[in-house]
Design an enzyme around this catalytic site. Structure first.
Site, PDB file in Angstrom:
ATOM      1  N   ASN A 117       0.827  -1.191   0.000  1.00 24.63           N
ATOM      2  CA  ASN A 117       0.000   0.000   0.000  1.00 24.63           C
ATOM      3  C   ASN A 117       0.872   1.256   0.000  1.00 24.63           C
ATOM      4  O   ASN A 117       2.003   1.226  -0.472  1.00 24.63           O
ATOM      5  CB  ASN A 117      -1.013  -0.013   1.140  1.00 24.63           C
ATOM      6  CG  ASN A 117      -2.359   0.562   0.721  1.00 24.63           C
ATOM      7  OD1 ASN A 117      -2.445   1.665   0.194  1.00 24.63           O
ATOM      8  ND2 ASN A 117      -3.416  -0.204   0.941  1.00 24.63           N
ATOM      9  N   HIS A 122       3.380   0.177  -2.789  1.00 22.59           N
ATOM     10  CA  HIS A 122       3.742  -1.241  -2.925  1.00 22.59           C
ATOM     11  C   HIS A 122       5.256  -1.479  -3.017  1.00 22.59           C
ATOM     12  O   HIS A 122       5.724  -2.283  -3.815  1.00 22.59           O
ATOM     13  CB  HIS A 122       3.039  -1.853  -4.132  1.00 22.59           C
ATOM     14  CG  HIS A 122       1.552  -1.975  -3.969  1.00 22.59           C
ATOM     15  ND1 HIS A 122       0.942  -2.077  -2.733  1.00 22.59           N
ATOM     16  CD2 HIS A 122       0.556  -2.029  -4.891  1.00 22.59           C
ATOM     17  CE1 HIS A 122      -0.366  -2.181  -2.906  1.00 22.59           C
ATOM     18  NE2 HIS A 122      -0.630  -2.147  -4.193  1.00 22.59           N
ATOM     19  N   HIS A 170      -1.226  -9.630  -3.952  1.00 22.57           N
ATOM     20  CA  HIS A 170      -2.092  -8.726  -4.713  1.00 22.57           C
ATOM     21  C   HIS A 170      -2.859  -9.461  -5.815  1.00 22.57           C
ATOM     22  O   HIS A 170      -2.953  -8.989  -6.948  1.00 22.57           O
ATOM     23  CB  HIS A 170      -1.248  -7.606  -5.313  1.00 22.57           C
ATOM     24  CG  HIS A 170      -2.004  -6.338  -5.585  1.00 22.57           C
ATOM     25  ND1 HIS A 170      -2.909  -6.213  -6.620  1.00 22.57           N
ATOM     26  CD2 HIS A 170      -1.991  -5.141  -4.952  1.00 22.57           C
ATOM     27  CE1 HIS A 170      -3.399  -4.979  -6.622  1.00 22.57           C
ATOM     28  NE2 HIS A 170      -2.867  -4.311  -5.613  1.00 22.57           N
ATOM     29  N   GLN A 183      -7.442  -4.433   2.343  1.00 22.33           N
ATOM     30  CA  GLN A 183      -7.697  -3.460   1.293  1.00 22.33           C
ATOM     31  C   GLN A 183      -8.579  -4.113   0.243  1.00 22.33           C
ATOM     32  O   GLN A 183      -8.184  -5.097  -0.394  1.00 22.33           O
ATOM     33  CB  GLN A 183      -6.382  -2.999   0.658  1.00 22.33           C
ATOM     34  CG  GLN A 183      -6.537  -1.911  -0.387  1.00 22.33           C
ATOM     35  CD  GLN A 183      -6.466  -0.510   0.184  1.00 22.33           C
ATOM     36  OE1 GLN A 183      -6.256  -0.336   1.393  1.00 22.33           O
ATOM     37  NE2 GLN A 183      -6.614   0.499  -0.652  1.00 22.33           N
ATOM     38  N   GLU A 189      -6.596  -7.514  -0.203  1.00 24.30           N
ATOM     39  CA  GLU A 189      -5.207  -7.520   0.238  1.00 24.30           C
ATOM     40  C   GLU A 189      -5.159  -7.434   1.768  1.00 24.30           C
ATOM     41  O   GLU A 189      -5.397  -6.375   2.345  1.00 24.30           O
ATOM     42  CB  GLU A 189      -4.459  -6.339  -0.374  1.00 24.30           C
ATOM     43  CG  GLU A 189      -4.566  -6.247  -1.886  1.00 24.30           C
ATOM     44  CD  GLU A 189      -4.342  -4.844  -2.392  1.00 24.30           C
ATOM     45  OE1 GLU A 189      -3.290  -4.252  -2.068  1.00 24.30           O
ATOM     46  OE2 GLU A 189      -5.236  -4.321  -3.099  1.00 24.30           O
TER      47      GLU A 189
END
Length: 389
Positions: free
Chosen positions: A118, A144, A218, A326, A354
């Site tokens: 993130n 990321h 991801h 997320q 995520e």
């Protein structure tokens, strides 16, 4: 050694959280889980392998040592028909060129994300009185892990075989100063598939200097099938009463806002597309859902989310020890990327769940800490359980 996040003992995994034994009336009789590998090209003179994990009960997962990437994941529907349920590229060249370009904007299909999943505001944080700058690659922020994160690395691999399970252990050493982060970080991520069609991802890391770390995977999911179209009719439940609103650059404001009365309330199953077009300031910022939910049961392995496709009967249940998740509704898929099924991915052709610590935690004292110190072990676990009925 202290664990950053306590987890349930693996030996009581199923009993502790009630993980389902996945069955289908049309499914073939289960066989033993297995693992195999094949060459998948090379990057910068390093060989890349593709490992295939099979559950023996209709699920097959292909994982690349490049980025620790889940390329495909096949599972049966309620009639026993198998389809690939995750978005990805057909070739290694596609992953290298398109999955996370240095200028930003890549989809990160299926990749392991680190050192920090993130966003970090401005790519800056202070630890023990020292300010660190990491690469900026997304709206003035670091996303990321920066311009060359863990998704761009070739991981070392070892096969894992246990009764009723088949696994792949991936290892990576990130040197002190890599992407601006302090400390040599030694990371091990183990993917395990069992005969109940559960994919478990176990993350561990240690450091020789104080640092920050936040690891995730991801993968984009489409429970109707990778090339089937948008995911708006698929339902989602998230076990969270609060989420973290963001500013215009998608950095959390620091508020833990109630989901009640907002389009972010997924405490009961809701079609993903039901409120995605609402005139809500947060939805306008991300052009849909791209936010962190503060889970109700952090610190122990517990159910975090459950997605379902009414047409196929497939269900994805996510369990994690992480404090946040997320949910990203694939808002920035624009039809320019062609996937493993030979079709272009358009907006919301897949969604990501995520599991993580919160975005920008190094700059948010009210969020769970992501600091890792020498002698401590970063250890988190996430389980993706597939079923159909």
């Amino acid at each position: 050694m202290r664990k950053l996040v306590p987890i349930a003992c693996a030996t009581i995994l199923s009993a502790a959280v009630g993980l389902p034994a996945v069955t289908s009336s049309a499914a073939p009789r289960p066989t033993a889980p297995a693992i195999s590998k094949e060459a998948f090209g090379s990057v910068g003179g390093q060989s890349v392998e593709r490992y295939t994990l099979t559950s023996g009960n209709g699920m097959r997962v292909r994982i690349l040592t490049y980025g620790g990437t889940i390329q495909t994941l096949e599972a049966p529907d309620k009639r026993g028909r198998t389809a690939n349920l995750v978005l990805g590229f057909p070739t290694l060249a596609d992953y290298v060129a398109k999955n996370s370009p240095a200028e930003g904007g890549g989809p990160y299909f299926g990749s392991l994300i680190g050192r920090y999943a993130n966003r970090i505001a401005g790519g800056r944080f202070t630890l023990d009185g020292v300010e660190y700058q990491v690469p900026v690659n997304n709206n003035g922020n670091s996303l990321h892990g920066g311009t060359a994160g863990f998704d761009d690395k070739v991981w070392s691999a070892a096969e894992v075989r246990e009764p009723g399970k088949a696994g792949l252990r991936l290892s990576l050493v990130s040197p002190d100063g890599d992407q601006g982060y302090p400390g040599t970080l030694t990371t091990t991520v183990t993917y395990t598939v069992d005969s109940h069609n559960r994919l478990t991802i176990d993350y561990r890391a240690t450091t020789d200097k104080p640092t920050v770390v936040n690891l995730t995977n991801h993968t984009y999911w489409n429970l109707a099938g990778e090339s089937s179209g948008d995911i708006y009719d698929q339902t989602l439940r998230i076990d969270a009463d609060r989420y973290t609103p963001t500013d215009a650059t998608q950095i959390p404001t620091g508020e833990l806002a109630p989901v009640a009365g907002t389009p972010f309330d997924f405490r009961r199953p809701v079609p993903i597309g039901a409120r995605i077009a609402d005139n809500d300031p947060q939805l306008l910022i991300g052009q849909g859902y791209d936010h962190n939910w503060a889970l109700n049961s952090s610190g122990r392995l517990a159910q975090a989310a459950r997605a379902a496709d009414p047409a196929s009967g497939r269900v994805l249940t996510v369990y994690t020890t992480e404090p946040g998740i997320q949910f990203y509704s694939g808002n920035f898929l624009t039809g320019t990327l062609v996937g493993t099924g030979g079709k272009a991915y358009r907006q919301s052709y897949g969604f990501a769940l995520e599991t993580q610590h919160f975005p920008d935690s190094p700059n948010q004292p009210g969020f769970p800490s992501t600091v890792l110190r020498p002698g401590e072990v970063y250890h988190t676990t996430t389980v993706f359980a597939l079923s159909a009925g």
